[in-house]
Design a protein around this motif. Sequence first.
Motif, PDB file in Angstrom:
ATOM      1  N   ILE A   1       0.836  -1.201   0.000  1.00 27.29           N
ATOM      2  CA  ILE A   1       0.000   0.000   0.000  1.00 27.29           C
ATOM      3  C   ILE A   1       0.871   1.251   0.000  1.00 27.29           C
ATOM      4  O   ILE A   1       0.628   2.196  -0.758  1.00 27.29           O
ATOM      5  CB  ILE A   1      -0.934  -0.008   1.236  1.00 27.29           C
ATOM      6  CG1 ILE A   1      -1.979  -1.113   1.095  1.00 27.29           C
ATOM      7  CG2 ILE A   1      -1.611   1.355   1.416  1.00 27.29           C
ATOM      8  CD1 ILE A   1      -2.722  -1.433   2.386  1.00 27.29           C
ATOM      9  N   ALA A   2       1.901   1.262   0.826  1.00 30.17           N
ATOM     10  CA  ALA A   2       2.770   2.443   0.907  1.00 30.17           C
ATOM     11  C   ALA A   2       3.409   2.731  -0.438  1.00 30.17           C
ATOM     12  O   ALA A   2       3.520   3.891  -0.865  1.00 30.17           O
ATOM     13  CB  ALA A   2       3.842   2.220   1.975  1.00 30.17           C
ATOM     14  N   GLN A   3       3.812   1.683  -1.144  1.00 22.86           N
ATOM     15  CA  GLN A   3       4.445   1.888  -2.449  1.00 22.86           C
ATOM     16  C   GLN A   3       3.417   2.301  -3.500  1.00 22.86           C
ATOM     17  O   GLN A   3       3.682   3.199  -4.313  1.00 22.86           O
ATOM     18  CB  GLN A   3       5.180   0.614  -2.872  1.00 22.86           C
ATOM     19  CG  GLN A   3       6.030   0.798  -4.109  1.00 22.86           C
ATOM     20  CD  GLN A   3       7.138   1.815  -3.874  1.00 22.86           C
ATOM     21  OE1 GLN A   3       7.877   1.716  -2.904  1.00 22.86           O
ATOM     22  NE2 GLN A   3       7.244   2.810  -4.745  1.00 22.86           N
ATOM     23  N   VAL A   4       2.275   1.677  -3.489  1.00 23.94           N
ATOM     24  CA  VAL A   4       1.216   2.025  -4.455  1.00 23.94           C
ATOM     25  C   VAL A   4       0.882   3.512  -4.349  1.00 23.94           C
ATOM     26  O   VAL A   4       0.686   4.201  -5.355  1.00 23.94           O
ATOM     27  CB  VAL A   4      -0.022   1.139  -4.213  1.00 23.94           C
ATOM     28  CG1 VAL A   4      -1.262   1.743  -4.859  1.00 23.94           C
ATOM     29  CG2 VAL A   4       0.222  -0.268  -4.737  1.00 23.94           C
ATOM     30  N   GLU A   5       0.877   4.014  -3.127  1.00 26.66           N
ATOM     31  CA  GLU A   5       0.477   5.412  -2.934  1.00 26.66           C
ATOM     32  C   GLU A   5       1.553   6.388  -3.387  1.00 26.66           C
ATOM     33  O   GLU A   5       1.313   7.592  -3.457  1.00 26.66           O
ATOM     34  CB  GLU A   5       0.059   5.624  -1.483  1.00 26.66           C
ATOM     35  CG  GLU A   5      -1.235   4.832  -1.233  1.00 26.66           C
ATOM     36  CD  GLU A   5      -1.921   5.118   0.087  1.00 26.66           C
ATOM     37  OE1 GLU A   5      -1.271   5.690   0.976  1.00 26.66           O
ATOM     38  OE2 GLU A   5      -3.108   4.761   0.208  1.00 26.66           O
ATOM     39  N   LYS A   6       2.744   5.899  -3.707  1.00 27.80           N
ATOM     40  CA  LYS A   6       3.796   6.773  -4.244  1.00 27.80           C
ATOM     41  C   LYS A   6       3.751   6.864  -5.762  1.00 27.80           C
ATOM     42  O   LYS A   6       4.531   7.605  -6.360  1.00 27.80           O
ATOM     43  CB  LYS A   6       5.176   6.262  -3.803  1.00 27.80           C
ATOM     44  CG  LYS A   6       5.407   6.460  -2.323  1.00 27.80           C
ATOM     45  CD  LYS A   6       6.757   5.889  -1.912  1.00 27.80           C
ATOM     46  CE  LYS A   6       6.913   5.949  -0.392  1.00 27.80           C
ATOM     47  NZ  LYS A   6       7.938   5.013   0.077  1.00 27.80           N
ATOM     48  N   CYS A   7       2.894   6.107  -6.393  1.00 26.24           N
ATOM     49  CA  CYS A   7       2.819   6.135  -7.859  1.00 26.24           C
ATOM     50  C   CYS A   7       2.395   7.536  -8.310  1.00 26.24           C
ATOM     51  O   CYS A   7       1.342   8.025  -7.920  1.00 26.24           O
ATOM     52  CB  CYS A   7       1.815   5.098  -8.338  1.00 26.24           C
ATOM     53  SG  CYS A   7       1.515   5.162 -10.106  1.00 26.24           S
ATOM     54  N   PRO A   8       3.214   8.207  -9.120  1.00 24.46           N
ATOM     55  CA  PRO A   8       2.936   9.608  -9.448  1.00 24.46           C
ATOM     56  C   PRO A   8       1.824   9.793 -10.466  1.00 24.46           C
ATOM     57  O   PRO A   8       1.265  10.881 -10.577  1.00 24.46           O
ATOM     58  CB  PRO A   8       4.275  10.095 -10.011  1.00 24.46           C
ATOM     59  CG  PRO A   8       4.899   8.870 -10.594  1.00 24.46           C
ATOM     60  CD  PRO A   8       4.478   7.741  -9.690  1.00 24.46           C
ATOM     61  N   SER A   9       1.504   8.762 -11.224  1.00 27.18           N
ATOM     62  CA  SER A   9       0.574   8.930 -12.338  1.00 27.18           C
ATOM     63  C   SER A   9      -0.855   8.530 -12.000  1.00 27.18           C
ATOM     64  O   SER A   9      -1.772   8.818 -12.755  1.00 27.18           O
ATOM     65  CB  SER A   9       1.042   8.078 -13.513  1.00 27.18           C
ATOM     66  OG  SER A   9       0.886   6.713 -13.184  1.00 27.18           O
ATOM     67  N   GLY A  10      -1.022   7.836 -10.894  1.00 27.64           N
ATOM     68  CA  GLY A  10      -2.328   7.283 -10.587  1.00 27.64           C
ATOM     69  C   GLY A  10      -2.585   5.948 -11.267  1.00 27.64           C
ATOM     70  O   GLY A  10      -3.692   5.420 -11.199  1.00 27.64           O
ATOM     71  N   ALA A  11      -1.564   5.394 -11.913  1.00 26.54           N
ATOM     72  CA  ALA A  11      -1.734   4.090 -12.570  1.00 26.54           C
ATOM     73  C   ALA A  11      -1.975   2.984 -11.553  1.00 26.54           C
ATOM     74  O   ALA A  11      -2.666   2.018 -11.835  1.00 26.54           O
ATOM     75  CB  ALA A  11      -0.504   3.756 -13.401  1.00 26.54           C
ATOM     76  N   LEU A  12      -1.382   3.130 -10.385  1.00 24.06           N
ATOM     77  CA  LEU A  12      -1.572   2.136  -9.328  1.00 24.06           C
ATOM     78  C   LEU A  12      -2.578   2.638  -8.314  1.00 24.06           C
ATOM     79  O   LEU A  12      -2.537   3.808  -7.904  1.00 24.06           O
ATOM     80  CB  LEU A  12      -0.244   1.861  -8.607  1.00 24.06           C
ATOM     81  CG  LEU A  12       0.823   1.096  -9.363  1.00 24.06           C
ATOM     82  CD1 LEU A  12       2.108   1.050  -8.532  1.00 24.06           C
ATOM     83  CD2 LEU A  12       0.376  -0.315  -9.703  1.00 24.06           C
ATOM     84  N   SER A  13      -3.470   1.767  -7.925  1.00 25.15           N
ATOM     85  CA  SER A  13      -4.358   2.054  -6.813  1.00 25.15           C
ATOM     86  C   SER A  13      -4.599   0.731  -6.098  1.00 25.15           C
ATOM     87  O   SER A  13      -4.130  -0.322  -6.539  1.00 25.15           O
ATOM     88  CB  SER A  13      -5.670   2.683  -7.298  1.00 25.15           C
ATOM     89  OG  SER A  13      -6.313   1.820  -8.204  1.00 25.15           O
ATOM     90  N   TRP A  14      -5.318   0.785  -5.013  1.00 25.60           N
ATOM     91  CA  TRP A  14      -5.546  -0.452  -4.254  1.00 25.60           C
ATOM     92  C   TRP A  14      -6.861  -0.335  -3.511  1.00 25.60           C
ATOM     93  O   TRP A  14      -7.368   0.762  -3.274  1.00 25.60           O
ATOM     94  CB  TRP A  14      -4.401  -0.700  -3.275  1.00 25.60           C
ATOM     95  CG  TRP A  14      -4.376   0.269  -2.133  1.00 25.60           C
ATOM     96  CD1 TRP A  14      -3.829   1.526  -2.168  1.00 25.60           C
ATOM     97  CD2 TRP A  14      -4.955   0.111  -0.836  1.00 25.60           C
ATOM     98  NE1 TRP A  14      -4.034   2.150  -0.956  1.00 25.60           N
ATOM     99  CE2 TRP A  14      -4.720   1.302  -0.118  1.00 25.60           C
ATOM    100  CE3 TRP A  14      -5.645  -0.930  -0.211  1.00 25.60           C
ATOM    101  CZ2 TRP A  14      -5.157   1.479   1.187  1.00 25.60           C
ATOM    102  CZ3 TRP A  14      -6.082  -0.757   1.102  1.00 25.60           C
ATOM    103  CH2 TRP A  14      -5.824   0.443   1.787  1.00 25.60           C
ATOM    104  N   PHE A  15      -7.412  -1.466  -3.168  1.00 27.58           N
ATOM    105  CA  PHE A  15      -8.536  -1.491  -2.242  1.00 27.58           C
ATOM    106  C   PHE A  15      -8.429  -2.732  -1.384  1.00 27.58           C
ATOM    107  O   PHE A  15      -7.775  -3.706  -1.768  1.00 27.58           O
ATOM    108  CB  PHE A  15      -9.877  -1.429  -2.978  1.00 27.58           C
ATOM    109  CG  PHE A  15     -10.135  -2.558  -3.963  1.00 27.58           C
ATOM    110  CD1 PHE A  15     -10.715  -3.749  -3.556  1.00 27.58           C
ATOM    111  CD2 PHE A  15      -9.793  -2.411  -5.310  1.00 27.58           C
ATOM    112  CE1 PHE A  15     -10.953  -4.773  -4.457  1.00 27.58           C
ATOM    113  CE2 PHE A  15     -10.019  -3.438  -6.227  1.00 27.58           C
ATOM    114  CZ  PHE A  15     -10.603  -4.619  -5.802  1.00 27.58           C
TER     115      PHE A  15
END
Length: 74
Positions: A52-66
């Motif tokens: 989750i911590a890494q996903v939230e660093k994605c600058p483009s919004g390509a990664l998200s999580w639920f």
Amino acid sequence: MKKEYTNGDITVVWKPDVCQHSAICWKGLNDVFNPQARPWINVEGADSEAIIAQVEKCPSGALSWFRNGDEKPA
Ligand code: SF4
């Protein structure tokens, strides 16, 4: 088109058409994000909080999580 990867606890969503290939994810958490591997996201490679911590660093919004069981993001 988007792809989803789950470890049973959380699901990581990747939108390839949005990804800028900035390399931030695989430099930050290479055990999970490895563009040489297929599938390139291995959600077994780290615990959910690290992912989750890494996903939230994605600058483009390509990664998200639920979190599984929660409503999916739009
Ligand atoms: S951090 Fe986001 S934009 Fe960068 S390579 Fe990973 S998914 Fe693509």
